[in-house]
Design an enzyme around this catalytic site. Sequence first.
Site, PDB file in Angstrom:
ATOM      1  NE  ARG A  95       6.957   0.684   5.032  1.00  0.00           N
ATOM      2  CZ  ARG A  95       5.733   0.160   4.946  1.00  0.00           C
ATOM      3  NH1 ARG A  95       5.585  -1.097   4.568  1.00  0.00           N
ATOM      4  NH2 ARG A  95       4.674   0.886   5.231  1.00  0.00           N
ATOM      5  NE  ARG A  97      -1.653  -2.398   2.686  1.00  0.00           N
ATOM      6  CZ  ARG A  97      -1.768  -3.639   2.209  1.00  0.00           C
ATOM      7  NH1 ARG A  97      -2.802  -3.967   1.494  1.00  0.00           N
ATOM      8  NH2 ARG A  97      -0.846  -4.561   2.461  1.00  0.00           N
TER       9      ARG A  97
END
Length: 308
Positions: free
Chosen positions: A104, A54
Amino acid sequence: MSRFRNRSVLSIRDMDREDLTEVMEVTGQVKSGMHGSFLEGSTIALLFFEPSTRTRLSFESAVLQRGGRVVGFGSPEASSQSKGETFVDTIRTVTGYCDAMVIRHPVEGSARLASEVASVPVVNAGDGANQHPTQTFLDLFTIREQLGDIDGLHVGMMGDLKYGRTVHSLATALRLFGAEITLISPPTLRMPAHILAELTAAGIRCREIEQPEEAGRNLDVLYITRIQRERFGDPQEYESVAHCYRVTASTIDALGGKVRVMHPLPRVDEIAEEVDRMPNAIYFEQAHNGIPTRQALLGLVMGGLAHD
Ligand code: CP
């Protein structure tokens, strides 16, 4: 000018209520089609050292839809880290290739470290068990879209509250909106003490229980997280809690029938598929709100959008 112009977005803890409101309001404008190609000319680097569906794909789609470009990688194996390059050298290099970077990483504090090295704004797309601020932006937007307001809501957070970065960020945000919070977890996966202390200091009514049915019948939102297998050092410890919760239609009935069910996804087995067909289930709408939310944030950071 926006409060986010040229600003790194690292933790909800760095933000106040006006910041969060600004993102929600501009997200609403973007979702309603008010703005055009406001990322034209911007190159956004997406550096994912940890798996994602996502967050990575919604950032990528968000940028492309608004006329920007993306560069980057989806795993450390696809970068020169696999040849021994350090994280800091990677950031020092990529900062010269982009106008902003989204990172991330499994290690807490990585995005903040990157922001100290980079000459462009850094957006934290999840750092270990610490924070996931853009998830919180879309979670808050979804709650406000569904329920009209956030102030004074009763929010249950259930699952892995120890390692779940989405619930850490969301709890930190909800302290700014006077929400009542019920924390539902096994004893070994409770919300970290420092976050509980922040909630208490902010005057938030907060209690800890072990089963969702103990929450009563007035929860507005039940926010569920999976048990974060990748954060456990001991596989046996993970197995001991792996299947501790499964929300079904009966659970929703026991909670009064009206509760909105949210989940940052991916889910494993903590929500039965029968719940997907109930009007209470809003987790896929929540995931889809990642697009306007991330467009709004990047537009504010890059300067293509402003807040009145
Ligand atoms: N919610 C979320 O962060 O999902 P991904 O891990 O798929 O990005």
